[in-house]
Every structure is written in C-alpha cells, then in structure tokens.
Scaffold this motif. Structure first.
Motif, PDB file in Angstrom:
ATOM      1  N   VAL A 480       0.855  -1.238   0.081  1.00  0.00           N
ATOM      2  CA  VAL A 480       0.080   0.136   0.119  1.00  0.00           C
ATOM      3  C   VAL A 480       0.849   1.164  -0.266  1.00  0.00           C
ATOM      4  CG1 VAL A 480      -1.752   1.283   1.228  1.00  0.00           C
ATOM      5  CG2 VAL A 480      -2.156  -1.193   1.055  1.00  0.00           C
ATOM      6  N   GLU A 481       2.059   1.304   0.813  1.00  0.00           N
ATOM      7  CA  GLU A 481       2.898   2.378   0.879  1.00  0.00           C
ATOM      8  C   GLU A 481       3.258   2.418  -0.562  1.00  0.00           C
ATOM      9  OE1 GLU A 481       7.029   4.047   2.875  1.00  0.00           O
ATOM     10  OE2 GLU A 481       5.958   2.132   3.113  1.00  0.00           O
ATOM     11  N   ALA A 482       3.636   1.582  -1.469  1.00  0.00           N
ATOM     12  CA  ALA A 482       4.407   1.539  -2.557  1.00  0.00           C
ATOM     13  C   ALA A 482       3.573   1.823  -3.741  1.00  0.00           C
ATOM     14  CB  ALA A 482       5.054   0.316  -2.941  1.00  0.00           C
ATOM     15  N   VAL A 483       2.302   1.493  -3.845  1.00  0.00           N
ATOM     16  CA  VAL A 483       1.337   1.667  -4.998  1.00  0.00           C
ATOM     17  C   VAL A 483       0.032   2.092  -4.390  1.00  0.00           C
ATOM     18  CG1 VAL A 483       2.755  -0.393  -6.192  1.00  0.00           C
ATOM     19  CG2 VAL A 483       0.513  -0.976  -5.130  1.00  0.00           C
ATOM     20  N   GLY A 484      -0.242   2.241  -3.312  1.00  0.00           N
ATOM     21  CA  GLY A 484      -1.718   2.894  -2.737  1.00  0.00           C
ATOM     22  C   GLY A 484      -2.451   1.454  -2.637  1.00  0.00           C
ATOM     23  N   ASN A 485      -3.813   1.983  -2.279  1.00  0.00           N
ATOM     24  CA  ASN A 485      -4.603   0.736  -1.992  1.00  0.00           C
ATOM     25  C   ASN A 485      -5.340   0.157  -3.112  1.00  0.00           C
ATOM     26  OD1 ASN A 485      -5.884  -1.130  -0.088  1.00  0.00           O
ATOM     27  ND2 ASN A 485      -6.374   0.435   1.442  1.00  0.00           N
ATOM     28  N   ASP A 486      -5.913  -1.140  -2.923  1.00  0.00           N
ATOM     29  CA  ASP A 486      -6.457  -1.906  -4.011  1.00  0.00           C
ATOM     30  C   ASP A 486      -7.617  -2.828  -3.282  1.00  0.00           C
ATOM     31  OD1 ASP A 486      -6.842  -4.273  -6.022  1.00  0.00           O
ATOM     32  OD2 ASP A 486      -6.247  -2.437  -7.077  1.00  0.00           O
ATOM     33  N   GLU A 487      -8.549  -3.067  -3.997  1.00  0.00           N
ATOM     34  CA  GLU A 487      -9.428  -4.054  -3.399  1.00  0.00           C
ATOM     35  C   GLU A 487      -8.834  -5.258  -3.083  1.00  0.00           C
ATOM     36  OE1 GLU A 487     -10.296  -2.141  -5.868  1.00  0.00           O
ATOM     37  OE2 GLU A 487     -12.325  -1.509  -6.025  1.00  0.00           O
ATOM     38  N   ARG A 488      -7.980  -5.817  -4.101  1.00  0.00           N
ATOM     39  CA  ARG A 488      -7.468  -7.092  -3.801  1.00  0.00           C
ATOM     40  C   ARG A 488      -6.606  -7.182  -2.675  1.00  0.00           C
ATOM     41  NH1 ARG A 488      -5.380  -6.994  -9.843  1.00  0.00           N
ATOM     42  NH2 ARG A 488      -5.288  -4.645  -9.186  1.00  0.00           N
ATOM     43  N   VAL A 489      -5.735  -6.129  -2.436  1.00  0.00           N
ATOM     44  CA  VAL A 489      -4.781  -6.029  -1.101  1.00  0.00           C
ATOM     45  C   VAL A 489      -5.898  -5.839   0.105  1.00  0.00           C
ATOM     46  CG1 VAL A 489      -3.057  -4.788   0.074  1.00  0.00           C
ATOM     47  CG2 VAL A 489      -3.055  -4.764  -2.794  1.00  0.00           C
ATOM     48  N   LYS A 520     -12.347   9.404   2.449  1.00  0.00           N
ATOM     49  CA  LYS A 520     -13.154   9.511   3.701  1.00  0.00           C
ATOM     50  C   LYS A 520     -14.589  10.058   3.299  1.00  0.00           C
ATOM     51  CE  LYS A 520      -8.957  10.869   6.157  1.00  0.00           C
ATOM     52  NZ  LYS A 520      -8.067  11.994   6.700  1.00  0.00           N
ATOM     53  N   VAL A 521     -15.454   9.394   2.893  1.00  0.00           N
ATOM     54  CA  VAL A 521     -16.665   9.613   2.332  1.00  0.00           C
ATOM     55  C   VAL A 521     -17.672   8.933   3.126  1.00  0.00           C
ATOM     56  CG1 VAL A 521     -16.008  10.569   0.176  1.00  0.00           C
ATOM     57  CG2 VAL A 521     -16.786   8.139   0.186  1.00  0.00           C
ATOM     58  N   VAL A 522     -17.518   8.164   4.077  1.00  0.00           N
ATOM     59  CA  VAL A 522     -18.584   7.233   4.733  1.00  0.00           C
ATOM     60  C   VAL A 522     -18.178   7.167   6.244  1.00  0.00           C
ATOM     61  CG1 VAL A 522     -19.485   6.018   2.657  1.00  0.00           C
ATOM     62  CG2 VAL A 522     -17.332   5.138   4.023  1.00  0.00           C
ATOM     63  N   LYS A 523     -19.010   6.900   6.894  1.00  0.00           N
ATOM     64  CA  LYS A 523     -18.738   6.698   8.343  1.00  0.00           C
ATOM     65  C   LYS A 523     -18.210   5.243   8.744  1.00  0.00           C
ATOM     66  CE  LYS A 523     -21.423  10.602   9.886  1.00  0.00           C
ATOM     67  NZ  LYS A 523     -22.933  10.961  10.733  1.00  0.00           N
ATOM     68  N   LYS A 524     -17.812   4.987   9.873  1.00  0.00           N
ATOM     69  CA  LYS A 524     -17.323   3.581  10.283  1.00  0.00           C
ATOM     70  C   LYS A 524     -18.226   2.391   9.947  1.00  0.00           C
ATOM     71  CE  LYS A 524     -13.694   4.246  13.777  1.00  0.00           C
ATOM     72  NZ  LYS A 524     -12.963   4.080  15.119  1.00  0.00           N
ATOM     73  N   GLN A 525     -19.498   2.909  10.379  1.00  0.00           N
ATOM     74  CA  GLN A 525     -20.279   1.437   9.923  1.00  0.00           C
ATOM     75  C   GLN A 525     -20.281   1.039   8.424  1.00  0.00           C
ATOM     76  OE1 GLN A 525     -21.257  -0.711  12.570  1.00  0.00           O
ATOM     77  NE2 GLN A 525     -21.930  -1.937  10.984  1.00  0.00           N
ATOM     78  N   ALA A 526     -20.681   2.196   7.649  1.00  0.00           N
ATOM     79  CA  ALA A 526     -20.789   2.095   6.358  1.00  0.00           C
ATOM     80  C   ALA A 526     -19.609   1.527   5.495  1.00  0.00           C
ATOM     81  CB  ALA A 526     -21.337   3.388   5.778  1.00  0.00           C
ATOM     82  N   LEU A 527     -18.294   2.088   6.133  1.00  0.00           N
ATOM     83  CA  LEU A 527     -17.071   1.665   5.544  1.00  0.00           C
ATOM     84  C   LEU A 527     -16.764   0.145   5.754  1.00  0.00           C
ATOM     85  CD1 LEU A 527     -14.191   2.393   4.173  1.00  0.00           C
ATOM     86  CD2 LEU A 527     -13.279   3.139   6.303  1.00  0.00           C
ATOM     87  N   LYS A 528     -17.129  -0.187   7.053  1.00  0.00           N
ATOM     88  CA  LYS A 528     -17.090  -1.538   7.224  1.00  0.00           C
ATOM     89  C   LYS A 528     -18.066  -2.466   6.274  1.00  0.00           C
ATOM     90  CE  LYS A 528     -17.955  -5.000  11.200  1.00  0.00           C
ATOM     91  NZ  LYS A 528     -18.363  -5.272  12.579  1.00  0.00           N
ATOM     92  N   SER A 529     -19.091  -1.993   6.087  1.00  0.00           N
ATOM     93  CA  SER A 529     -20.253  -2.599   5.254  1.00  0.00           C
ATOM     94  C   SER A 529     -19.576  -2.755   3.821  1.00  0.00           C
ATOM     95  CB  SER A 529     -21.458  -2.059   5.182  1.00  0.00           C
ATOM     96  OG  SER A 529     -22.483  -2.378   4.283  1.00  0.00           O
ATOM     97  N   LEU A 530     -18.800  -1.750   3.309  1.00  0.00           N
ATOM     98  CA  LEU A 530     -18.147  -1.919   1.921  1.00  0.00           C
ATOM     99  C   LEU A 530     -16.975  -2.744   2.104  1.00  0.00           C
ATOM    100  CD1 LEU A 530     -18.038   2.078   1.161  1.00  0.00           C
ATOM    101  CD2 LEU A 530     -19.223   0.250  -0.226  1.00  0.00           C
ATOM    102  N   LEU A 531     -16.149  -2.886   3.054  1.00  0.00           N
ATOM    103  CA  LEU A 531     -15.284  -3.713   2.824  1.00  0.00           C
ATOM    104  C   LEU A 531     -15.754  -5.254   2.932  1.00  0.00           C
ATOM    105  CD1 LEU A 531     -12.913  -1.869   5.651  1.00  0.00           C
ATOM    106  CD2 LEU A 531     -12.269  -2.171   3.197  1.00  0.00           C
ATOM    107  N   GLU A 532     -16.711  -5.418   3.923  1.00  0.00           N
ATOM    108  CA  GLU A 532     -17.216  -6.890   3.865  1.00  0.00           C
ATOM    109  C   GLU A 532     -17.887  -7.192   2.570  1.00  0.00           C
ATOM    110  OE1 GLU A 532     -20.254  -6.485   7.081  1.00  0.00           O
ATOM    111  OE2 GLU A 532     -18.590  -6.789   8.614  1.00  0.00           O
ATOM    112  N   MET A 533     -18.206  -6.193   1.718  1.00  0.00           N
ATOM    113  CA  MET A 533     -18.861  -6.494   0.505  1.00  0.00           C
ATOM    114  C   MET A 533     -17.807  -6.993  -0.466  1.00  0.00           C
ATOM    115  SD  MET A 533     -21.406  -3.471  -0.604  1.00  0.00           S
ATOM    116  CE  MET A 533     -22.715  -2.813   0.548  1.00  0.00           C
ATOM    117  N   ASP A 534     -16.349  -6.454  -0.187  1.00  0.00           N
ATOM    118  CA  ASP A 534     -15.413  -6.784  -0.972  1.00  0.00           C
ATOM    119  C   ASP A 534     -14.813  -8.180  -0.995  1.00  0.00           C
ATOM    120  OD1 ASP A 534     -15.373  -4.378  -2.127  1.00  0.00           O
ATOM    121  OD2 ASP A 534     -13.654  -3.400  -0.787  1.00  0.00           O
ATOM    122  N   ILE A 535     -15.116  -8.915   0.563  1.00  0.00           N
ATOM    123  CA  ILE A 535     -14.794 -10.057   0.690  1.00  0.00           C
ATOM    124  C   ILE A 535     -15.870 -11.332   0.402  1.00  0.00           C
ATOM    125  CG2 ILE A 535     -12.966  -9.245   2.271  1.00  0.00           C
ATOM    126  CD1 ILE A 535     -14.200 -10.249   4.549  1.00  0.00           C
TER     127      ILE A 535
END
Length: 536
Positions: A480-489, A520-535
């Motif tokens: 992430v430090e080298a190439v930024g974040n990505d869904e796969r990471v 930084k466009v969503v609060k914690k609960q919504a961010l958690k929901s997005l991350l759970e969708m990814d996996i």
C-alpha cells in the motif's frame, strides 16, 4: 414586419395569444420542449410588437402585454432548461426579471439553472428571493426543498465534506446521492510525467478528497455475453460522442473547458489553465471559443475519456457486467503512474478522487490507468495500448533488476503454475540478498501480488511457508505504501483479520485501509459494510 402588413389590434392579438398559450400549455404537459420553445417565441414576438405599437395609446394594454411577455420569457426559459440549453434559458430568465424583478417563475427557473451549472451560492440567492411568493402561492414546500439542497451542496463544495453512509447502508437503493463539485488543495502545473498534471499544494492524508467532478457526458450499459462484443461498445461510444457534441454546442463554458484538454499532440506546448476555472462557483464569462471541430473532439475524447470499471476506479451502486465511459474534465489532467497515490470512486455522474496514501505538498497526483499489481513486462504491454511508456520511479527501479535471472525465473515459474508460497519465499530471499528495503520492497511484492494473495489465502500454504515468509500485515503495509490501496490487497487483509478475530486494533487497521480504498466519504459502519462486500 413589412410596411404593407397591418399590426393586429390589441383585442385580436390577445385572441391569438390565448390560442398560442393553450397550445404551449398542452406542449409543456406532453413534455415536447422544442415545440413549446417555438410557440413561446411566437408569443414573445407578438407581445413585443404590441408593446411598441400601443405604447402611446393605452397604458393598461401595455402593462397587460408586459405581464404576458414576462410570463412567456419565464415559460420559454423552463422549456430551454429542460432541453439543457442553459445559456439561452438564463437569458430568458434575465429578460423576464427586467420586466418584473420578483417574478416567481423566472426566479425559480433561474435558481434551477444555476444549480444545474453548480453555481450553488447564486442559486441559493434565487430560491431565497422566491420565499415570499412561495408562501402565498402554495409552493413553499418545493422551494424549501431546493433551498436545503443548495445549502447542502454549497457546504460540500466549500468544505469537501461528503457523507455517503446512509446510501451505502441502504444497499445503494434509490437515487444516487446529490453531490457537489469540489476542488481541494491542488493546482495544475507542467508535469515531468507528461504534459500537464495535478499537484498537491499541501500535505494530503490518505483518504482525503482531492476533487469531485461531474461528467460532461457519460454512456452506460450492462454488457454480458454477446452484448459485450466490440459492436455493442462502439454503439455506446457513438452515443457518448453525440452527447459531448450536444453539450459543447449548448454551453459556452463547457465548450471552453473541453478545449483546454489535450488531444495528444504537442503536449509540452499546451497552456496551463488556472484551476479556478474548474471550480463550481467560477464566474469567468469571457470564454475563448477555441476551435472544436469533430476531429479535435474525437482526439480529445480518445485521450481523456475514462472507463468506469478501470482498475483504479470503484463504481458504487452498479451491477456486475456494468460498463460505462465518460468525460470528467478536471480528472482528465491526472497522469498515470505504476506507483499511484490516488484512486477514484464513481457515484452516479460524479467521480470522487481521493489520496490512496499520504501525499506530500508539491507531489503530483497520479492514478493507475491499468493493473499495477502485475509484473513490469505486463505493465509495459498495457502502457503501449495507452500510447505511452511509463517512466515512474517504480518502473525505473524494476528495469534495473529486470536483467537478473532470479526475477525471470520467478515470473516464469508463476506462469507455469509454481507453488505460490515458493514464489513468495524465493522473492523475499532474493530481496534480502540484493539488500532491497523500504518502498522498493513494496514495488517488488506488488509485481507478483497474485502469488502473495494465494499464499496468504491458503491454509495449507501458510502451514508450509508461513514461518518462512513475512507476516501478511507487513506485506500489505509495504504494498500500500508503494502503490496505494486496492480491493485485492484489502481483501487479503480483511480475510486475515477475520480469521484471527477482529479486535479494536484490527478494526482500526481495517478502517485505515478502507479510507485509502474508498476515501473519507463514509462513516465507520458504512465503511465496514463496503469492506465486507469486497470479501463476500
């Protein structure tokens, strides 16, 4: 009017106007906007003739025709607004307001036009001016709705504070959220990468919005099976071009801003525009009419159009198989890098660009045009399709190692189905021997990320190789430090944290990575929901 033509009497003119009004009202109800513009133009001409020819005879008649003229201008403005002829619609509003400064329909229509042009403060003033009349006419609820919308958008545009939480938690149901255009702490400058670029004017934390901009035009569709053929995409491309041509013909500002974009030629000689002209409340009116013939438009679109399902993009609220292309003006100035520091999130017609890792003042904002979690050779092939050769720090560093036999052996091994854990182990051991540290270690890991992903996702491989390869969190941090974040990471990180059981520290780590991924466009609960969708 010719000298031999007789001016109709006020009574006859009123009869004709009444017929035209009935016809125009019927056309408005049927939403036949072009035809209604023509009819209201007839009414306007008739009113102006009567005002000129009865001015010395009957003040009451003149006053009556002035009111009819004012109403006709405001109604024609509404029809032109629906046709998105914003410039001419605004002129009609101004003509109506010259006749009656507090005319409700003219002020209300002007507010809607300014809102569509993202001039939030001016739109707010128009809606405020209609409040008194709204009280007495029963339109207060409608006006208050527009007032609240304007206040929200003006605040977003001024502060860069956006919150998509409710929409995300609601499963993206309903319309996309209303967003404002926003330009953060950035400027346009000459770029060492290519032509012009966007640069940070101060330090920007990961997740912070850099800009939010609305598409000049876009074309979308769900493509699957046979529909995903080249023919289907060509139809979408043609429709997209038609929309761009229409937009440039109807709005002088759009015409001017598109003309500032590169067409792929003489990049070093291009003028560097002041970023202020792209701000929502820009009041510049002396727009140059740079030539935009069809060849130039096609060249500009070929160089600057963005596809919404690209590697560096996240499209919220859309189905799989979704394909979209659009032109987002300010985002077009962002150059590619294989170690990008920004990502884009698409929400409806808007693209939100945020820092995917910390960015220093003076650093150029860059996106990945293609998959940067791949080897140098594959990235070279992909950059050729874009018509450039990437010369970023990462590519230069990997070029220096490309001659090493060990690197080629690992890549060939992966192509032939070598054990992913073995590939990771061999790369890590070679990096120790070559004394590769810091961000450069992240570059190398990103180049065979598929192997790390398989290794960390397999219980059997972790039992075999886990003690001989770095901890998953350390590898994720370096990539992430080298190439930024990505869904796969983030997917690898989230699955690892989930297996272990998410405590407070683990959740904070997940939130940090989520902000780099989504901004930084969503609060914690919504961010958690997005991350759970990814996996899932």
């Amino acid at each position: 009017m010719r000298e031999d033509e007789q001016v109709p009497s006020p009574e006859a003119a009123e009869d004709v106007m009444q017929q035209l009004r009935s016809k125009a009202t019927e056309l408005l109800l049927r939403e036949e906007w072009k035809e209604s513009v023509q009819v209201y133009s007839q009414i306007i001409n008739l009113c102006q003739e009567q005002i000129i020819n009865t001015s010395n005879n009957d003040p009451d008649q003149v006053s009556k025709f002035h009111k009819s003229l004012c109403l006709a201008f405001s109604n024609r403005a509404e029809a032109r607004f629906r046709l998105r002829d914003f410039n001419e619609a605004l002129q009609d509003c101004e003509q109506a307001l010259k006749l009656e400064t507090t005319h409700f329909k003219a002020l209300f229509c002007k507010g809607k036009i300014l809102l569509s042009l993202n001039r939030y403060s001016m739109a707010l003033d128009c809606f405020k001016a209609t409040l008194f009349e709204a009280h007495t006419s029963g339109n207060l609820e409608t006006v208050n709705g527009f007032l609240e919308k304007c206040k929200k958008l003006e605040y977003q545009s001024r502060t860069g504070v956006f919150d998509l939480s409710d929409w995300v938690l609601n499963g993206f149901r309903g319309k996309c959220p209303e967003l404002a255009e926003y330009v953060g702490a950035v400027q346009i400058k000459k770029s060492e990468i290519s032509g012009r670029g966007i640069f940070a004017t101060k330090n920007i934390d990961a997740g912070t919005l850099v800009l939010v901009t609305k598409a000049i035009a876009s074309e979308r569709g769900i493509l699957s099976g046979e529909d995903s053929s080249e023919k289907a995409q060509l139809v979408m491309w043609k429709n997209f071009i038609d929309k761009i041509v229409e937009s440039t013909s109807k709005c002088q500002r759009t015409h001017h801003l598109i003309s500032t974009l590169s067409n792929g030629e003489n990049e070093d000689e291009l003028e560097v525009p002041n970023i202020s002209i792209f701000r929502a409340e820009s009041e510049e009116s002396n727009y140059s009419n740079g030539k935009l013939d069809m060849d130039r438009i096609l060249s500009i679109l070929d160089v600057n159009s963005l596809v919404e399902e690209a590697v560096s993009a996240k499209v919220l609220g859309k189905n799989r198989g979704f394909h979209g292309v659009g032109l987002w003006l300010l985002a077009s100035f962002i150059n590619h890098s294989c170690n990008p520091n920004a990502r884009r999130v698409h929400v409806g017609d808007f693209v939100m660009v945020h820092a995917s890792r910390d960015v220093k003042a003076g650093e150029e904002i860059t996106l990945a045009y293609f998959d940067v979690l791949s080897s140098l050779e594959k990235r070279k092939e992909m950059s050729k399709t874009w018509g450039f050769h990437c010369n970023c720090k990462r590519c230069k560093f990997e070029e220096g190692l490309s001659s090493k036999q060990e690197v080629r052996e690992i890549e060939l091994g992966l192509e032939r189905g070598i054990d992913a854990g073995c590939a990771v182990y061999r790369l890590e051991e070679n990096m120790k021997r070559w004394i590769i540290r810091g961000k450069e270690k992240g570059y190398m890991r990103a180049s065979i990320w598929s192997a790390y992903s398989v290794a960390y996702g397999s219980e059997s491989l972790m039992k075999r190789w886990g003690r001989r390869i770095p901890a998953m969190e350390a590898v994720v941090d370096s990539v992430v430090e080298a190439v930024g974040n990505d869904e796969r990471v983030s997917k690898v990180l989230m699955k690892g944290l989930k297996r272990r059981g998410c405590g407070v520290a683990e959740m904070e780590r997940a939130m940090k990575f989520g902000r780099g991924l989504y901004g930084k466009v969503v609060k914690k609960q919504a961010l958690k929901s997005l991350l759970e969708m990814d996996i899932s």
